[in-house]
Design a protein around this motif. Structure first.
Motif, PDB file in Angstrom:
ATOM      1  N   VAL A  25       0.817  -1.208   0.000  1.00  0.00           N
ATOM      2  CA  VAL A  25       0.000   0.000   0.000  1.00  0.00           C
ATOM      3  C   VAL A  25       0.857   1.268   0.000  1.00  0.00           C
ATOM      4  O   VAL A  25       0.469   2.284  -0.581  1.00  0.00           O
ATOM      5  CB  VAL A  25      -0.959  -0.015   1.214  1.00  0.00           C
ATOM      6  CG1 VAL A  25      -1.698   1.290   1.373  1.00  0.00           C
ATOM      7  CG2 VAL A  25      -1.961  -1.144   1.061  1.00  0.00           C
ATOM      8  N   THR A  26       2.019   1.224   0.602  1.00  0.00           N
ATOM      9  CA  THR A  26       2.822   2.442   0.716  1.00  0.00           C
ATOM     10  C   THR A  26       3.780   2.673  -0.454  1.00  0.00           C
ATOM     11  O   THR A  26       4.209   3.801  -0.666  1.00  0.00           O
ATOM     12  CB  THR A  26       3.648   2.434   2.018  1.00  0.00           C
ATOM     13  OG1 THR A  26       4.451   1.270   2.068  1.00  0.00           O
ATOM     14  CG2 THR A  26       2.738   2.502   3.226  1.00  0.00           C
ATOM     15  N   TYR A  31       1.260   0.040  -5.467  1.00  0.00           N
ATOM     16  CA  TYR A  31      -0.101   0.460  -5.149  1.00  0.00           C
ATOM     17  C   TYR A  31      -0.982   0.491  -6.392  1.00  0.00           C
ATOM     18  O   TYR A  31      -2.177   0.232  -6.312  1.00  0.00           O
ATOM     19  CB  TYR A  31      -0.087   1.834  -4.476  1.00  0.00           C
ATOM     20  CG  TYR A  31      -1.458   2.343  -4.106  1.00  0.00           C
ATOM     21  CD1 TYR A  31      -2.109   1.812  -3.002  1.00  0.00           C
ATOM     22  CD2 TYR A  31      -2.089   3.326  -4.848  1.00  0.00           C
ATOM     23  CE1 TYR A  31      -3.366   2.258  -2.646  1.00  0.00           C
ATOM     24  CE2 TYR A  31      -3.343   3.778  -4.508  1.00  0.00           C
ATOM     25  CZ  TYR A  31      -3.976   3.243  -3.400  1.00  0.00           C
ATOM     26  OH  TYR A  31      -5.227   3.678  -3.067  1.00  0.00           O
ATOM     27  N   GLY A  34      -2.593  -2.779  -6.752  1.00  0.00           N
ATOM     28  CA  GLY A  34      -2.865  -3.258  -5.402  1.00  0.00           C
ATOM     29  C   GLY A  34      -3.863  -4.392  -5.334  1.00  0.00           C
ATOM     30  O   GLY A  34      -3.732  -5.291  -4.505  1.00  0.00           O
TER      31      GLY A  34
END
Length: 68
Positions: A25-26, A31, A34
């Motif tokens: 996610v980071t 992402y 994702g």
């Protein structure tokens, strides 16, 4: 030993899966895809935790074994 290993697997698997999902996610390049990588990271964390749980359970049992 199996009960302790399963307990350690549940705990370690949750931590590792959470860490890997957080990485997905980071990191901006991960992402974007994702929906593909988050389930892979979650399952991968649980699978990586199996040998870790086995090692941890063995070390805990060795440390708590009564000295004869």
């Amino acid at each position: 030993m199996l009960r302790l290993t399963i307990l350690m697997w549940i705990l370690a698997g949750t931590v590792l899966a959470g860490c890997l999902v957080t990485v997905v996610v980071t990191v901006p390049s991960l992402y974007d895809a994702g929906m593909k990588y988050i389930p892979i990271a979650g399952v991968g964390g649980y699978l990586l935790a199996i040998p870790l749980a086995w090692i941890l359970a063995r070390k805990i049992l060795e440390a708590t074994r009564p000295v004869a």
